[in-house]
Design a protein around this motif. Structure first.
Motif, PDB file in Angstrom:
ATOM      1  N   LEU A 133      49.268  36.963  51.607  1.00  0.00           N
ATOM      2  CA  LEU A 133      49.529  37.509  50.154  1.00  0.00           C
ATOM      3  C   LEU A 133      48.655  36.823  49.264  1.00  0.00           C
ATOM      4  O   LEU A 133      48.006  37.141  48.167  1.00  0.00           O
ATOM      5  N   MET A 134      48.999  35.322  49.408  1.00  0.00           N
ATOM      6  CA  MET A 134      48.378  34.202  48.362  1.00  0.00           C
ATOM      7  C   MET A 134      46.695  34.373  48.907  1.00  0.00           C
ATOM      8  O   MET A 134      45.864  34.323  47.671  1.00  0.00           O
ATOM      9  N   TYR A 135      46.054  34.592  49.961  1.00  0.00           N
ATOM     10  CA  TYR A 135      44.831  34.618  50.202  1.00  0.00           C
ATOM     11  C   TYR A 135      44.234  35.937  49.657  1.00  0.00           C
ATOM     12  O   TYR A 135      43.328  35.817  48.831  1.00  0.00           O
ATOM     13  N   VAL A 136      45.143  37.054  49.513  1.00  0.00           N
ATOM     14  CA  VAL A 136      44.371  38.297  49.025  1.00  0.00           C
ATOM     15  C   VAL A 136      44.327  38.180  47.262  1.00  0.00           C
ATOM     16  O   VAL A 136      43.505  38.678  46.771  1.00  0.00           O
ATOM     17  N   TRP A 137      45.391  37.459  47.046  1.00  0.00           N
ATOM     18  CA  TRP A 137      45.755  37.267  45.466  1.00  0.00           C
ATOM     19  C   TRP A 137      44.455  36.195  44.834  1.00  0.00           C
ATOM     20  O   TRP A 137      43.794  36.674  43.864  1.00  0.00           O
ATOM     21  N   ALA A 138      44.109  35.293  45.426  1.00  0.00           N
ATOM     22  CA  ALA A 138      43.130  34.274  45.141  1.00  0.00           C
ATOM     23  C   ALA A 138      41.841  34.973  45.412  1.00  0.00           C
ATOM     24  O   ALA A 138      40.947  34.732  44.478  1.00  0.00           O
ATOM     25  N   SER A 139      41.389  35.676  46.362  1.00  0.00           N
ATOM     26  CA  SER A 139      40.321  36.128  46.674  1.00  0.00           C
ATOM     27  C   SER A 139      39.972  37.202  45.525  1.00  0.00           C
ATOM     28  O   SER A 139      38.743  37.456  45.097  1.00  0.00           O
ATOM     29  N   LEU A 140      40.871  38.225  45.178  1.00  0.00           N
ATOM     30  CA  LEU A 140      40.714  39.107  44.045  1.00  0.00           C
ATOM     31  C   LEU A 140      40.444  38.467  42.820  1.00  0.00           C
ATOM     32  O   LEU A 140      39.439  38.700  42.125  1.00  0.00           O
ATOM     33  N   HIS A 141      41.010  37.303  42.513  1.00  0.00           N
ATOM     34  CA  HIS A 141      40.700  36.652  41.232  1.00  0.00           C
ATOM     35  C   HIS A 141      39.519  35.985  41.037  1.00  0.00           C
ATOM     36  O   HIS A 141      38.640  36.121  40.253  1.00  0.00           O
ATOM     37  N   GLN A 142      39.028  35.441  42.402  1.00  0.00           N
ATOM     38  CA  GLN A 142      37.896  34.829  42.640  1.00  0.00           C
ATOM     39  C   GLN A 142      36.448  35.994  42.430  1.00  0.00           C
ATOM     40  O   GLN A 142      35.568  35.620  41.875  1.00  0.00           O
ATOM     41  N   HIS A 143      36.585  37.133  42.918  1.00  0.00           N
ATOM     42  CA  HIS A 143      35.752  38.174  42.904  1.00  0.00           C
ATOM     43  C   HIS A 143      35.703  38.557  41.425  1.00  0.00           C
ATOM     44  O   HIS A 143      34.428  38.680  40.779  1.00  0.00           O
ATOM     45  N   ARG A 144      36.853  38.743  40.742  1.00  0.00           N
ATOM     46  CA  ARG A 144      36.683  39.164  39.192  1.00  0.00           C
ATOM     47  C   ARG A 144      35.812  38.085  38.436  1.00  0.00           C
ATOM     48  O   ARG A 144      35.166  38.480  37.534  1.00  0.00           O
ATOM     49  N   CYS A 145      36.252  36.724  38.841  1.00  0.00           N
ATOM     50  CA  CYS A 145      35.458  35.962  37.786  1.00  0.00           C
ATOM     51  C   CYS A 145      34.182  35.798  38.071  1.00  0.00           C
ATOM     52  O   CYS A 145      33.430  35.430  37.248  1.00  0.00           O
ATOM     53  N   LEU A 146      33.797  35.954  39.409  1.00  0.00           N
ATOM     54  CA  LEU A 146      32.223  35.967  39.720  1.00  0.00           C
ATOM     55  C   LEU A 146      31.454  37.075  39.060  1.00  0.00           C
ATOM     56  O   LEU A 146      30.336  36.896  38.746  1.00  0.00           O
ATOM     57  N   VAL A 147      32.286  38.312  39.211  1.00  0.00           N
ATOM     58  CA  VAL A 147      31.745  39.493  38.208  1.00  0.00           C
ATOM     59  C   VAL A 147      31.603  39.257  36.757  1.00  0.00           C
ATOM     60  O   VAL A 147      30.606  39.643  36.161  1.00  0.00           O
ATOM     61  N   ILE A 148      32.653  38.498  36.335  1.00  0.00           N
ATOM     62  CA  ILE A 148      32.598  38.113  34.884  1.00  0.00           C
ATOM     63  C   ILE A 148      31.250  37.297  34.567  1.00  0.00           C
ATOM     64  O   ILE A 148      30.378  37.719  33.638  1.00  0.00           O
ATOM     65  N   LEU A 149      30.753  36.271  35.454  1.00  0.00           N
ATOM     66  CA  LEU A 149      29.818  35.453  35.289  1.00  0.00           C
ATOM     67  C   LEU A 149      28.595  36.109  35.361  1.00  0.00           C
ATOM     68  O   LEU A 149      27.628  35.893  34.821  1.00  0.00           O
ATOM     69  N   ALA A 150      28.434  37.051  36.332  1.00  0.00           N
ATOM     70  CA  ALA A 150      27.400  37.893  36.707  1.00  0.00           C
ATOM     71  C   ALA A 150      27.019  38.657  35.436  1.00  0.00           C
ATOM     72  O   ALA A 150      25.861  38.904  34.973  1.00  0.00           O
ATOM     73  N   ASN A 151      28.033  39.392  34.687  1.00  0.00           N
ATOM     74  CA  ASN A 151      27.761  40.166  33.814  1.00  0.00           C
ATOM     75  C   ASN A 151      27.413  39.561  32.410  1.00  0.00           C
ATOM     76  O   ASN A 151      26.791  40.300  31.771  1.00  0.00           O
ATOM     77  N   LEU A 152      27.436  38.184  32.416  1.00  0.00           N
ATOM     78  CA  LEU A 152      26.974  37.432  31.217  1.00  0.00           C
ATOM     79  C   LEU A 152      25.571  37.639  31.036  1.00  0.00           C
ATOM     80  O   LEU A 152      24.908  37.274  30.022  1.00  0.00           O
TER      81      LEU A 152
END
Length: 243
Positions: A133-152
């Protein structure tokens, strides 16, 4: 963008190790002799007694490590927008070696011949569930943050319009400058949990990731503060509310 090479190596090598471990555990086989020699060289006695869920935990961690590498490779290829920055040759060689060593480290947490022809008895424990559960939670947030950086660096249509740095907002960026680094640490902590908390070797890996990611986060945080006068002062560099 040179990290793409690291994840290619990790997907191939750790996928290879995962297949061998899966065959050995579920079909009663044994690992190749060269892997057994590596175990002995690292001090792992192939005839040691079985330690509960040690086998299943290692298999689960190796699987999730491989999936993590697959996701990061996909993000490098199709999500992230990289600048023209380069990497030092020493750091590049170390990175390649690290992703080979990390899978081997997981594999060396279990004896090589202990199953002796018996199939693996899967016993899911509470720490496996918490870790996943912790792995999935952290992975989802890491992906979201990388998408935010890319969208800049992209227009609304998805076309790359700039390679310059901008201040990111949203998700964990509201609390720290480098949430993707913090998420990476949490992913490795989740694997330590899946190994039952007591695996000293993996906690050494976690400590390495902690110091490595913390250093990178501090440098990035200082870059933001130096180049953007209106940068949010409440943001920490790496760990929310702490550091």
């Amino acid at each position: 963008r040179w990290f793409t090479h690291f994840y290619v190596v990790s997907v191939l090598w750790n996928g290879f190790l995962l297949i061998w471990l899966f065959r050995a555990e579920f079909f009663g086989g044994s690992l190749p002799s060269w892997i057994q020699h590596m175990h002995r060289a690292l001090g792992r006695d192939s005839q040691s007694e079985d330690a509960g869920n040690e086998h299943f935990s290692a298999l689960l961690v190796l699987l999730l490590l491989w999936l993590h590498s697959c996701r990061r490779l996909a993000e490098c290829l199709w999500t992230s927008v990289f600048s023209s920055g380069v990497i030092h040759i020493v750091q590049y060689c170390f990175g390649l070696g690290y992703y080979i060593a990390i899978g081997s480290t997981v594999l060396c947490q279990v004896p090589t011949n202990i199953r002796n022809g018996k199939e693996l008895s899967v016993q899911i424990c509470w720490y496996h569930i918490v870790g996943v559960l912790m792995y999935v939670w952290a992975s989802l947030h890491q992906h979201r943050c990388l998408v935010i950086l890319a969208n800049l660096r992209k227009s609304k249509s998805g076309k790359v319009v700039s390679l310059s740095h901008s201040v990111p907002f949203g998700d964990w960026f509201e609390r720290v400058s480098c949430p993707h680094y913090f998420a990476e640490l949490l992913i490795y902590v989740s694997m330590a949990i899946m190994l039952g908390f007591h695996n000293v070797t993996w906690w050494c890996v976690v400590m390495y990731v902690l110091f490595n990611q913390a250093l990178a986060a501090v440098l990035c945080h200082e870059f933001y503060q130096k180049n953007f006068s209106s940068y949010p002062k409440h943001r920490k560099a790496f760990i929310p509310f702490v550091f």
